[in-house]
Design an enzyme around this catalytic site. Structure first.
Site, PDB file in Angstrom:
ATOM      1  N   ILE A  89      12.668 -26.691 -21.081  1.00 22.06           N
ATOM      2  CA  ILE A  89      12.461 -25.437 -21.784  1.00 22.06           C
ATOM      3  C   ILE A  89      11.373 -24.703 -21.001  1.00 22.06           C
ATOM      4  O   ILE A  89      10.321 -25.262 -20.699  1.00 22.06           O
ATOM      5  CB  ILE A  89      12.047 -25.653 -23.257  1.00 22.06           C
ATOM      6  CG1 ILE A  89      11.822 -24.318 -23.968  1.00 22.06           C
ATOM      7  CG2 ILE A  89      10.836 -26.551 -23.375  1.00 22.06           C
ATOM      8  CD1 ILE A  89      11.553 -24.482 -25.465  1.00 22.06           C
ATOM      9  N   SER A  90      11.641 -23.478 -20.612  1.00 26.86           N
ATOM     10  CA  SER A  90      10.746 -22.751 -19.719  1.00 26.86           C
ATOM     11  C   SER A  90       9.448 -22.349 -20.410  1.00 26.86           C
ATOM     12  O   SER A  90       9.368 -22.281 -21.638  1.00 26.86           O
ATOM     13  CB  SER A  90      11.438 -21.499 -19.180  1.00 26.86           C
ATOM     14  OG  SER A  90      12.565 -21.829 -18.409  1.00 26.86           O
ATOM     15  N   LYS A  91       8.433 -22.069 -19.589  1.00 27.84           N
ATOM     16  CA  LYS A  91       7.157 -21.586 -20.112  1.00 27.84           C
ATOM     17  C   LYS A  91       7.376 -20.296 -20.906  1.00 27.84           C
ATOM     18  O   LYS A  91       8.151 -19.436 -20.490  1.00 27.84           O
ATOM     19  CB  LYS A  91       6.200 -21.294 -18.959  1.00 27.84           C
ATOM     20  CG  LYS A  91       5.735 -22.498 -18.202  1.00 27.84           C
ATOM     21  CD  LYS A  91       4.962 -22.101 -16.941  1.00 27.84           C
ATOM     22  CE  LYS A  91       3.732 -21.303 -17.264  1.00 27.84           C
ATOM     23  NZ  LYS A  91       2.885 -21.081 -16.039  1.00 27.84           N
TER      24      LYS A  91
END
Length: 241
Positions: free
Chosen positions: A84-86
């Site tokens: 899950i991206s920043k």
């Protein structure tokens, strides 16, 4: 630039050591507002993007062992080698998408490539008219379905399939946004981009291995491409599993 994800066991160890902020539970609106203030401090200004981040409970989209890190500006593993991206990177991509000429407050009809755990889809659902999201990994597709139901997100068309092919039955799309980076943009994405539409995706920069955010606009004169800051996303792959 996005930092490479931590190994799952290392991230879990860090989560155990880090206490929950005093008086703030993970289901607290105050925790999300703190994240929104940080995003605003980092330069995110679009009110629709900030509002979406304040409304979607990110901790519901990560493994329970990592939930305590959900509102930090870090990428987290979600299984099967994916992340899950920043929040800051997701916010930047959404703001770039909303910055298309004449776009206003809505992304219109959206195609998301790489549903992952479903968090970005939940954000997109709040700033789009219609959302189609494709995930190539069946286990993640099922996980995203559960997460979106748990978070009370409705009206998202989740598909299990090859995102590199896009989804022609609902094309054209006003916005196409990808959560994986390759060497070049798939031709299907460009063909399914509507006139006046905008595509935002991480892609390898010409002549090097680094990834950058690429924006493509379909104008009356044709496709116009621009490159932005460096990022680090999982590789774009074809096929479904």
């Amino acid at each position: 630039m996005v930092r490479p994800q931590q190994l799952l066991h290392q991230a879990a160890r860090d989560a155990v050591r880090r206490p929950v902020p005093s008086g703030l539970g993970l289901d607290s609106q105050a925790v999300r507002e703190r994240m929104v203030r940080r995003l605003h401090g980092d330069g995110v200004r679009h009110p629709g993007v900030l509002d979406a981040f304040s409304r979607v409970p990110r901790h519901l989209f990560v493994d329970s062992a990592l939930a305590i890190q959900a509102y930090e500006d870090t990428s987290l593993p979600i299984g099967l080698g994916q992340t899950i991206s920043k929040p800051s990177v997701v916010a930047r991509m959404l703001e770039l998408a909303l910055g298309a000429p004449g776009r206003g407050a809505s992304l219109g009809r959206v195609l998301e490539i790489g549903t992952g755990c479903g968090y970005q889809a939940a954000l997109l659902a709040l700033i789009s008219r219609e959302l189609v999201s494709i995930e190539r990994l069946g286990a993640l597709h099922a996980k995203a379905l559960r997460h979106l139901q748990l978070a009370g997100v409705e009206g998202v068309h989740l598909l299990h399939g090859d995102g590199c092919l896009g989804h022609a039955p609902r094309a054209p799309y006003d916005t196409i946004i990808a959560a994986a980076g390759g060497d070049s943009l798939p031709e299907a994405w460009l063909q399914q981009l509507a006139p006046g539409g905008r595509l935002v995706a991480p892609m390898r920069a010409p002549g090097c291995q680094a990834q950058v955010l690429v924006v493509v606009d379909r104008t009356a004169e044709g496709l116009r491409r621009s490159e932005h800051e460096g990022v680090l996303f999982v590789p774009l792959k074809t096929g479904a599993a």
